[in-house]
Design an enzyme around this catalytic site. Structure first.
Site, PDB file in Angstrom:
ATOM      1  N   ASN A   9      11.801 -68.726 -33.573  1.00  0.00           N
ATOM      2  CA  ASN A   9      12.111 -69.585 -34.339  1.00  0.00           C
ATOM      3  C   ASN A   9      13.032 -70.157 -33.082  1.00  0.00           C
ATOM      4  OD1 ASN A   9      11.285 -69.384 -36.978  1.00  0.00           O
ATOM      5  ND2 ASN A   9      13.098 -67.750 -37.531  1.00  0.00           N
ATOM      6  N   ASP A 250      29.914 -62.120 -31.682  1.00  0.00           N
ATOM      7  CA  ASP A 250      28.745 -62.632 -33.166  1.00  0.00           C
ATOM      8  C   ASP A 250      28.067 -61.140 -32.888  1.00  0.00           C
ATOM      9  OD1 ASP A 250      26.597 -63.438 -33.983  1.00  0.00           O
ATOM     10  OD2 ASP A 250      26.883 -64.584 -32.175  1.00  0.00           O
ATOM     11  N   ASP A 256      18.291 -57.350 -33.840  1.00  0.00           N
ATOM     12  CA  ASP A 256      17.557 -56.685 -33.326  1.00  0.00           C
ATOM     13  C   ASP A 256      17.232 -56.507 -32.112  1.00  0.00           C
ATOM     14  OD1 ASP A 256      16.131 -58.149 -35.567  1.00  0.00           O
ATOM     15  OD2 ASP A 256      17.229 -60.165 -34.604  1.00  0.00           O
TER      16      ASP A 256
END
Length: 318
Positions: A9, A250, A256
């Site tokens: 993406n 963050d 991931d």
């Protein structure tokens, strides 16, 4: 070799003071754009945390699709720059996938438009895995069509590959998904959706891990955010691994990074136990949460070693 079947993406990350209310418009304090998608992020994590083969081969091959647009071309170039093999990334007549992320303090909210990610076919999987062997690993998520993920897991199992599933975003899965998964890595929300059990404490975490084992999965890793992770090797090893204390700014790419690090170090790197691989993944993810962004926040192998004084010598796959 590790094959990653998953999404690619263009991430648009907006830093906001708070999440807007219904009908409200807020001005963002900052904006970042770049490579994203769970598949791409995990492939980058593997590449960043792996050391290159002496003969120049790359450690990870990406299986995915982007659009025939400038964004798609740019994302392929970025994957190449991160050291990911893009031989099996196809450009198709669909828009490239997009994710819009709002980050407010330690909280993030994500909206995803799948676009080209929905076009992956069985023939794409067949072509990518035609030279795979039992020494290789297949890593999947659920941001591409579920039936394609199921097909890929069955094919990989038939080859004898190690199979890893990060069931995100969580959805109801057929029973044969679990029989074809060696390692499953869900977070708290995904665990509750898949098992009906809220892993809020050690007792419920044990119950959830047993449920995955009963469905046919040998290795279970429940990622629990700031509470660390709960891991089980079919009851032979059951342990809680605490999170490391860092100044989190963050959390977008933390999961991931963890998944990619674990897929790399166990069993692909044969000198580490399952628990040691989870510890390394925890360390890598702790660096990611201290940085802004997704793929760009993933640390290198050297950074993990330097920060935690943990010199790890990677073995080479034959």
């Amino acid at each position: 070799m590790i094959y990653v079947l998953g999404s690619i993406n263009n991430d648009i990350s907006l830093e906001v003071e708070r999440v807007p209310k219904k009908g409200e418009t807020l001005i963002a304090d900052g904006c970042r754009m770049g490579l994203g998608g769970k598949g791409a992020n995990q492939a980058v994590a593997i590449s960043r945390l792996a050391r290159k083969y002496d003969d120049g081969r790359k450690a990870v091959k990406m299986i995915g699709q982007v659009g025939k647009d400038a964004i798609g071309e740019d994302l392929i170039n970025k994957l190449d720059e991160y050291g990911v093999d893009t031989e099996f990334v196809r450009r198709v007549n669909r828009n490239t996938g997009i994710a819009v992320i709002t980050v407010s303090g330690k909280d993030n909210r994500i909206l995803v438009y799948s676009g080209a990610n929905l076009g992956i076919s069985k023939s794409d999987v067949d072509e990518a895995l035609q030279n795979a062997t039992a020494a290789d690993t297949l890593l999947c998520q659920l941001e591409v069509p579920t039936y394609i993920v199921g097909y890929a897991l069955r094919k990989a199992r038939a080859i004898g590959m190690t199979t890893v599933l990060n069931p995100a975003p969580a959805k109801e899965l057929p029973a044969d998904f679990y029989y074809n998964v060696d390692i499953i890595i869900p977070n708290e929300t995904e665990t509750q959706i898949l098992t009906g059990i809220n892993p809020k404490d050690w007792t419920s975490q044990l119950e959830a891990m047993r449920e995955f084992h009963d469905r046919g999965v040998r290795y279970v890793v429940l990622t629990l955010g700031s509470a660390g992770s709960a891991v089980s090797d079919n009851g032979k090893l059951v342990s809680h691994i605490p999170a490391l204390k860092v100044n989190a700014v963050d959390t977008t790419g933390a999961g991931d990074t963890f998944v990619g690090a674990l897929a790399l170090t166990y069993p692909h790197i044969g000198m580490y136990s399952f628990k040691e691989a989870c510890l390394f993944a925890t360390r890598a993810a702790s660096i990611t949460v201290a940085r802004r962004g997704a793929a760009e926040s993933i640390p290198s192998f050297e950074e993990v070693c330097a920060l935690y004084n943990n010199e790890i010598k990677f073995a080479r796959s034959k």
